[in-house]
Motif scaffolding. Structure first.
Motif, PDB file in Angstrom:
ATOM      1  N   THR A 172      40.079  29.334  42.829  1.00 30.16           N
ATOM      2  CA  THR A 172      39.190  30.465  42.558  1.00 30.16           C
ATOM      3  C   THR A 172      37.902  30.281  43.360  1.00 30.16           C
ATOM      4  OG1 THR A 172      40.041  31.122  40.402  1.00 30.16           O
ATOM      5  CG2 THR A 172      37.687  31.447  40.768  1.00 30.16           C
ATOM      6  N   CYS A 205      41.252  33.485  41.707  1.00 27.58           N
ATOM      7  CA  CYS A 205      40.390  34.655  41.522  1.00 27.58           C
ATOM      8  C   CYS A 205      39.312  34.693  42.612  1.00 27.58           C
ATOM      9  CB  CYS A 205      39.718  34.619  40.148  1.00 27.58           C
ATOM     10  SG  CYS A 205      40.870  34.723  38.756  1.00 27.58           S
ATOM     11  N   THR A 262      42.678  37.632  39.767  1.00 28.44           N
ATOM     12  CA  THR A 262      41.809  38.791  39.548  1.00 28.44           C
ATOM     13  C   THR A 262      40.672  38.783  40.558  1.00 28.44           C
ATOM     14  OG1 THR A 262      42.340  38.989  37.200  1.00 28.44           O
ATOM     15  CG2 THR A 262      40.219  39.874  37.905  1.00 28.44           C
ATOM     16  N   GLU A 263      40.330  39.960  41.025  1.00 24.94           N
ATOM     17  CA  GLU A 263      39.231  40.124  41.975  1.00 24.94           C
ATOM     18  C   GLU A 263      38.152  40.986  41.330  1.00 24.94           C
ATOM     19  OE1 GLU A 263      39.184  42.748  45.778  1.00 24.94           O
ATOM     20  OE2 GLU A 263      39.809  40.745  46.438  1.00 24.94           O
TER      21      GLU A 263
END
Length: 357
Positions: free
Chosen positions: A265, A283, A299-300
């Motif tokens: 991430t 992420c 997830t962005e």
């Protein structure tokens, strides 16, 4: 002693999320809620666990949990089919229980204190059942237990208009094998379901002793979106710092409070994160992530402010509107559109959804 976790039911109060998966897999602090029940049983020394499955995509639960070895338990799957009440679900586990005493644990419950003290000594006791109770402000919303001076339960009433105590049934029960005889004797309720409270009352009416155990600390039934968010907040209050060595924290990032960040991430320059916050793996985060937020894998979040929310994962959030107290399902996409005409908001909204702009 064996464990029986109920993972059937349609989760109608959590739609549209439960149109695409069982409610027991909704993550709390990035961990499926049913795993909290499995860990409670394991930590109490109960490793032989039967999971009662319904008709709402049971294969997803099987795929998520496997044989249980990853979590230090042995899982057997038991098909209930259409949900016909908690007592009906319990009855489907009779062959699995095979004469042993057992804990029945509703798979969407989370309990701070665990169940080690609750189960201690039950096997050797005179009791046919022991119920986990908690004091609540408004017992009219729950099944309520009335106790005698010895702490034995003498009466159970479901959502009484005039409750005789403030002790609500938590949804975690201890039973010996005679509960199955009691279930055989009860009739379906007005909901056309076999109620576990009726089966326990049958034990009481037959002069069998039913013990009580009043739990300290919090308990959450994650049946509604607001309950899921509350449970997420309570769990996040207990986390420790844990930032993966494989995470990338760029310059000019402000981290405050307890924060967990998964591997691969990237926290981009200019980002502010105020814990408690859990961020999964793979992420990309740039913006403001406020307290009590859980962000799932892949997830962005770009140029966005978000707090007190759960993003289940595989999502893209790029919005100039602050997002708060939100529960966002997998593969969600929230984007700002300042270029299209005519100006307006475009939505795909599931059943029982709420939108505030």
């Amino acid at each position: 002693m064996k464990g029986v976790i109920l993972a059937g039911g349609h989760g109608t109060r959590l739609r549209p999320l439960t149109h695409t998966g069982p409610k027991q897999l909704i993550p709390i602090a990035n961990k499926p809620v049913i795993l909290y029940a499995i860990e409670d049983l394991r930590d109490a020394g109960i490793t032989d666990i039967g999971i009662i499955l319904g008709t709402n995509m049971p294969e997803k639960i099987k795929n998520a949990l496997g044989d249980g070895s990853e979590f230090g338990v042995n899982i057997t799957y038991i098909m209930q089919g259409e949900p016909k009440g908690l007592a009906h679900a319990a009855a489907t586990a009779k062959d699995f229980v095979d004469g042993d005493s057992f804990v029945m644990y509703l798979g969407d419950n989370i309990l701070k204190s665990g169940i080690e003290e609750f189960v201690d000594g039950f096997d050797e006791s005179e009791f046919a059942s022991r119920l986990l109770l908690q004091e609540v402000e408004d017992p009219r919303q729950f099944g309520v237990a009335e106790l005698n001076n010895e702490g034995k339960i003498i009466n159970l009433v479901e959502k009484p208009e005039h409750p005789k105590s403030n002790l609500a049934l938590v949804g975690i029960y201890l039973f010996k094998n005679n509960i199955f005889d009691a279930i055989d004797k009860i009739k379906p309720s007005w909901r056309n379901e076999l109620e576990i409270t009726d089966a326990i009352q049958q034990l009481i009416d037959e002069k069998q002793s039913v013990d009580s155990f009043v739990v300290e600390g919090w308990w959450k039934d994650t049946g509604k979106p607001e309950d899921v968010l509350d449970a997420n907040q309570l769990i996040l209050e207990t986390i420790d710092d844990d930032i993966s060595d494989e995470a990338i924290i760029e310059d000019d990032v402000k981290l405050k409070g307890r924060i967990q960040i998964g591997k691969n991430t990237t926290i981009k320059s200019g980002t502010v994160i105020k814990g408690p916050v859990v961020i999964g793996e793979n992420c990309q985060i740039k913006g403001y992530v406020g307290p009590y937020t859980s962000i799932g894998d892949n997830t962005e979040i770009i140029e966005t402010e978000i707090d007190s929310s759960i993003i289940i994962g595989n999502s893209t959030i790029h919005s100039d509107k602050r997002i708060t107290e939100s529960l966002l399902g997998e593969n969600s996409k929230i984007i700002t559109d300042n270029e299209s005409y005519p100006k307006g908001r475009s939505f795909v909204i599931g059943e029982n959804s709420i939108v505030k702009l």
